[in-house]
Design an enzyme around this catalytic site. Structure first.
Site, PDB file in Angstrom:
ATOM      1  N   GLY A  20      47.756  46.221  31.708  1.00 56.28           N
ATOM      2  CA  GLY A  20      46.738  45.671  32.074  1.00 56.28           C
ATOM      3  C   GLY A  20      47.394  45.103  33.840  1.00 56.28           C
ATOM      4  O   GLY A  20      48.724  44.262  33.572  1.00 56.28           O
ATOM      5  N   GLY A  22      46.434  42.665  35.515  1.00 57.33           N
ATOM      6  CA  GLY A  22      46.275  41.863  36.535  1.00 57.33           C
ATOM      7  C   GLY A  22      47.239  40.962  37.229  1.00 57.33           C
ATOM      8  O   GLY A  22      48.052  41.617  37.177  1.00 57.33           O
ATOM      9  N   PHE A  23      46.640  38.878  37.085  1.00 55.28           N
ATOM     10  CA  PHE A  23      47.749  38.695  38.074  1.00 55.28           C
ATOM     11  C   PHE A  23      48.907  38.596  36.890  1.00 55.28           C
ATOM     12  O   PHE A  23      50.140  39.012  37.119  1.00 55.28           O
ATOM     13  CB  PHE A  23      47.539  37.325  37.822  1.00 55.28           C
ATOM     14  N   GLU A 175      30.599  29.210  43.874  1.00 56.07           N
ATOM     15  CA  GLU A 175      31.489  29.363  45.261  1.00 56.07           C
ATOM     16  C   GLU A 175      30.027  30.772  45.414  1.00 56.07           C
ATOM     17  O   GLU A 175      29.778  30.626  46.586  1.00 56.07           O
ATOM     18  CB  GLU A 175      32.340  30.337  44.782  1.00 56.07           C
ATOM     19  N   ASP A 305      44.731  35.576  29.995  1.00 59.04           N
ATOM     20  CA  ASP A 305      43.598  34.874  29.419  1.00 59.04           C
ATOM     21  C   ASP A 305      43.300  35.496  28.379  1.00 59.04           C
ATOM     22  O   ASP A 305      42.755  34.869  27.294  1.00 59.04           O
ATOM     23  CB  ASP A 305      42.312  35.189  30.864  1.00 59.04           C
ATOM     24  N   GLN A 319      47.155  30.466  38.499  1.00 61.57           N
ATOM     25  CA  GLN A 319      47.808  29.953  38.689  1.00 61.57           C
ATOM     26  C   GLN A 319      48.728  30.315  37.200  1.00 61.57           C
ATOM     27  O   GLN A 319      50.249  30.672  36.782  1.00 61.57           O
ATOM     28  CB  GLN A 319      48.075  28.585  38.779  1.00 61.57           C
TER      29      GLN A 319
END
Length: 387
Positions: A20, A22-23, A175, A305, A319
């Site tokens: 993965g 992602g972050f 948003e 996540d 974060q």
């Protein structure tokens, strides 16, 4: 497929596979940059996506390339290698993973950082008839549908309408709704002067009594007031029973027109996680111990996540994912050094959400709550920094 020697690293160096980009995945390989280990990051896409700004792509404010960058280049900068592929199965006994194309990768340590997908809570029609906003592809698809529908308004009957519903009043729903309302009243008015903005209806449906549930009450109220001022129909304490191609049907019996329905209300582990044979908790997320190792496993970590620290869950935002990735990297190095692992502690720096131009909310962990243009500038600066 086997992992090869990378640079001048010895072939006996530990093999770390990170699944993965992602972050959590990117920060895991960043944390291992100076380790000397043979690190591979695996992802089905050639690019990593900066998810917090996907709503800007979906509304045409940014191009897809503005929120994505090559995984391979990032990997090289951090002394890792990139492999394109998708995880299919895990064999902890053999310390191997199998990809969907049949390739096999061996590992000494495995970090699962795949992220999550939408959770539709079993609501009839939700999976089939709603748009998500989790990938770059999702954002482009939503943008193209939205602009095509506005163009049809311009070419169609003068009384034609367009209704857009965001299901979920978290940061993404807020948003997206705020930006669509601004787009309707500004850019689209100039581009399609024959389309009265009143013909485009933007709505947020939230089953809880407030938007932005994790935020302070006054920030939640400010957010609702700002959306209403922008002409967004905010429906709180409202649950959805069914989604059809052009309607959302509410549990209270109301039937609302919705030409475009965007699902921003909850996440779950990707369906493929069921085949990994690892313990899953709420919404299918992988259960971990306090050091982020998956329960029952000594060499498999879950970060971001997809991971669920059962005794101390963290928010599913960027974060925690960043901090979890760095923590997983440190624990791997501790294990290699024969040291005990450490408990993961999330350092809450606060949270923020933008409502539209010159309007945002910022809740600092240690400091005052901020709203308005100052909060918007802070939100903008923070996201540009991480981007």
């Amino acid at each position: 497929m086997t992992l090869e020697k990378t640079g001048n690293r010895p072939s006996t160096a530990p093999r770390v596979v990170v699944v993965g980009a992602g972050f959590a995945g990117l920060y895991t390989i960043r944390g291992l940059k100076k380790s000397g280990y043979r690190v591979t990051i695996l992802d089905k896409n050639l690019y990593a996506t900066f998810q917090p700004l996907l709503y800007q792509v979906a509304t045409g404010g940014l191009n897809p390339g503005d929120v994505s960058y090559a995984v391979g280049g990032y990997a090289r900068q951090h002394h890792a290698r990139y492999a394109r592929g998708e995880l299919s199965a895990i064999d902890p006994a053999a310390q191997e993973i199998t990809l969907t194309d049949g390739r096999v990768l061996g590992y000494d340590y495995l970090v699962l950082a795949t992220g999550v997908s939408a959770s539709h809570f079993g609501i009839k029609g939700a999976e089939r008839y709603t748009y998500g906003l989790y990938t770059r592809r999702d954002a482009v698809t939503l943008r193209d549908r939205f602009l095509a529908d506005v163009e049809r308004l311009s070419e169609g009957a003068p009384d034609a309408q367009l209704a857009i519903t965001m299901v979920g009043g978290g940061a993404t729903g807020v948003e997206l709704a705020g930006t669509m309302a601004e787009l309707r009243d500004g850019v689209l008015r100039d581009t399609f002067p024959d389309v009265d903005p009143a013909r485009i209806h933007v709505r947020v449906v939230e089953m809880q009594p407030d938007l932005l549930g994790p935020f302070d009450k006054k920030l939640r109220d400010y957010t609702r007031d700002q959306l209403v001022k922008r002409g967004v129909d905010v429906q709180l304490d409202t649950a959805i029973a069914e989604v059809t191609p052009d309607r959302v049907i509410l549990k209270d019996g109301r039937d609302l027109r919705s030409d475009i329905t965007v699902w921003t209300a909850g996440v779950a582990a990707p369906p493929a996680a069921k085949a990994w044979g690892l313990p899953q908790g709420h919404a299918g997320r992988l259960e971990t111990g306090p050091d982020l190792r998956v329960k029952g496993q000594d060499r498999i970590f879950a970060a971001g996540d997809i991971g669920l620290v059962t005794d101390d869950p963290t928010p599913q935002v960027s974060q925690p994912a960043i901090q979890m990735g760095l923590h997983a990297a440190r624990q791997i190095m501790r294990l290699e050094a024969g040291q005990p692992t450490e408990t993961f502690h999330y350092h809450d720096k606060g949270q923020a959400a933008t409502i539209g131009r010159n309007s945002a909310v910022v809740e600092l962990a240690r400091g005052p709550d901020i709203t308005g243009i100052l909060a918007w500038l802070g939100w903008l600066g923070l996201h540009l920094f991480y981007l």
